[in-house]
Design a protein around this motif. Structure first.
Motif, PDB file in Angstrom:
ATOM      1  N   GLN A 255      -2.139  13.198   6.671  1.00 38.45           N
ATOM      2  CA  GLN A 255      -1.299  12.116   6.187  1.00 38.45           C
ATOM      3  C   GLN A 255      -2.132  11.035   5.507  1.00 38.45           C
ATOM      4  O   GLN A 255      -3.122  10.562   6.058  1.00 38.45           O
ATOM      5  N   ASP A 256      -1.706  10.618   4.311  1.00 39.06           N
ATOM      6  CA  ASP A 256      -2.390   9.539   3.597  1.00 39.06           C
ATOM      7  C   ASP A 256      -1.356   8.513   3.161  1.00 39.06           C
ATOM      8  O   ASP A 256      -0.668   8.682   2.155  1.00 39.06           O
ATOM      9  N   ASP A 257      -1.260   7.436   3.917  1.00 40.36           N
ATOM     10  CA  ASP A 257      -0.238   6.432   3.671  1.00 40.36           C
ATOM     11  C   ASP A 257      -0.506   5.561   2.452  1.00 40.36           C
ATOM     12  O   ASP A 257       0.365   4.775   2.057  1.00 40.36           O
ATOM     13  N   PHE A 258      -1.688   5.686   1.864  1.00 43.79           N
ATOM     14  CA  PHE A 258      -1.949   4.910   0.661  1.00 43.79           C
ATOM     15  C   PHE A 258      -0.910   5.215  -0.419  1.00 43.79           C
ATOM     16  O   PHE A 258      -0.530   4.324  -1.192  1.00 43.79           O
ATOM     17  N   TYR A 259      -0.451   6.449  -0.476  1.00 46.61           N
ATOM     18  CA  TYR A 259       0.429   6.868  -1.567  1.00 46.61           C
ATOM     19  C   TYR A 259       1.892   6.548  -1.306  1.00 46.61           C
ATOM     20  O   TYR A 259       2.762   7.008  -2.034  1.00 46.61           O
ATOM     21  N   PHE A 260       2.171   5.755  -0.299  1.00 42.92           N
ATOM     22  CA  PHE A 260       3.515   5.249  -0.060  1.00 42.92           C
ATOM     23  C   PHE A 260       3.629   3.834  -0.612  1.00 42.92           C
ATOM     24  O   PHE A 260       2.934   2.922  -0.152  1.00 42.92           O
ATOM     25  N   LEU A 261       4.484   3.646  -1.583  1.00 40.74           N
ATOM     26  CA  LEU A 261       4.749   2.344  -2.198  1.00 40.74           C
ATOM     27  C   LEU A 261       3.474   1.683  -2.710  1.00 40.74           C
ATOM     28  O   LEU A 261       3.031   0.646  -2.196  1.00 40.74           O
ATOM     29  N   VAL A 262       2.907   2.266  -3.738  1.00 43.58           N
ATOM     30  CA  VAL A 262       1.703   1.730  -4.369  1.00 43.58           C
ATOM     31  C   VAL A 262       2.108   0.939  -5.610  1.00 43.58           C
ATOM     32  O   VAL A 262       2.831   1.466  -6.459  1.00 43.58           O
ATOM     33  N   PRO A 263       1.677  -0.307  -5.765  1.00 47.18           N
ATOM     34  CA  PRO A 263       1.878  -0.981  -7.046  1.00 47.18           C
ATOM     35  C   PRO A 263       1.295  -0.093  -8.151  1.00 47.18           C
ATOM     36  O   PRO A 263       0.125   0.291  -8.078  1.00 47.18           O
TER      37      PRO A 263
END
Length: 342
Positions: free
Chosen positions: A183-191
């Motif tokens: 899981q990589d949460d960086f790619y959730f709602l990125v400007p």
């Protein structure tokens, strides 16, 4: 970079393969944290609600009060349940599938991840876009540059602003052993401007490329960004400007550490540094000691103030690593890597 460098004080170097899961429930780019209950609810979905897109969307978003939470529940379920279809990707057998087919197969490539997210999001009354474009610097290293579009992701409207969302890259990575669910949460709602050097939208649906005066030819000229460049805190616009000013040379080296374990507030984004004074400012609530390391020489950052570590120093020629140590570990781990010239 899937290899990390650990160093014990006294200069014992270790090179080891490492995979680090990113488990935070809040993202640095999100204005509000996501309650842990949202992820827990998504991951508790049972087979009976996973049989159709309609039933799944209804379950995932039931009782949720905001579009942010609804988008999160859908993203978290997809990144947990859908496996990257390695065989289809490398064989070139990329047949389009609808959401029902993906739910049955539980495998997809990027267009399937994007299409599934958009269909579930629309069933939950979210405004969403499917974005086709070029990508480079994937967690798997699969796509570095291309002459034709090679990736699909999403944009979703949350609280009046469009964010990028990449469920494919958020689900894990591919190497010679196959697909790894990480899981990589960086790619959730990125400007979306943060992804300027890794994601290029062919139709510029969000106006990001136009605002940066970036076309596809220049995007392909950009150096391959390390998979963790933006997760480390570097801004896409800053990286783009440095690339333009420095002849599109290599970006700073990054390493596989959990997203959110540190954030670069001020540090060079280029890999090759002159032998002149350098200032670094890094925020972390995970590590209690940071150092700039060259061989057996340690230059320690000032003790943290509100989680901020600062160091101004003049490096010697040769490899330079910015390293950090957790309170419960004797070893330092690499955060950033540079090469200092004469």
């Amino acid at each position: 970079m899937k290899s990390t460098i650990s160093i014990s004080e006294g200069a014992r170097w270790v090179l080891a393969a490492c995979v680090c899961a990113c488990s935070g429930l809040a993202t640095a780019q999100s204005a509000l944290p996501i309650p842990a209950e949202v992820d827990a609810h998504a991951l508790q979905a049972t087979p009976d609600v996973e049989k159709s897109p309609e039933a799944l969307a209804a379950y995932l978003t039931s009782g949720l009060s905001s579009d942010r939470q609804k988008a999160r529940a859908i993203f978290r379920w997809i990144t947990d349940r859908i496996e990257y279809d390695v065989a289809s990707y490398f064989s070139g057998d990329l047949k389009p599938m609808d959401a029902a087919e993906i739910l049955a197969k539980r495998k997809a490539v990027c267009d399937g991840y994007s299409m599934l997210f958009s269909q579930l999001a629309r069933l939950a009354n979210l405004q969403v876009k499917n974005i086709t474009g070029y990508a480079k610097g994937a967690p798997s290293g699969r796509v570095e540059s291309a002459q034709i579009p090679n990736h699909v992701w999403n944009a979703v409207l949350v609280e009046g602003r469009w964010y990028a969302l990449d469920a494919t890259w958020g689900a894990g990575y591919v190497d010679t052993a196959g697909f790894h669910h990480v899981q990589d949460d960086f790619y959730f709602l990125v400007p979306p401007e943060r992804l300027l050097v890794s994601h290029y939208a062919v139709n510029d649906e969000l106006g990001v490329e136009r605002a940066a005066n970036l076309d596809s030819a220049e995007f392909r000229r950009l150096p391959k960004p390390p998979a963790r460049l933006m997760q480390a805190g570097f801004d896409g616009r800053t990286a783009l400007e440095h690339a333009r000013q420095n002849g599109f040379k290599r970006f700073v080296e990054t390493f596989d550490l959990p997203y959110g374990s540190f954030e670069v507030l001020d540090a060079p984004v280029e890999y090759h540094l002159p032998r002149t004074s350098q200032r670094l400012l890094i925020h972390s609530n995970t590590f209690d000691q940071l150092a700039a390391v060259q061989g057996s020489n340690f230059s320690y950052f000032t003790p943290p103030h509100d989680g901020n570590f600062e160091l101004t120093f003049q490096p010697e020629s040769g490899p330079l690593y910015i390293m950090a140590r957790r309170p419960d570990s004797p070893e330092f781990r690499a955060l950033l890597g540079y090469l200092v010239g004469e």
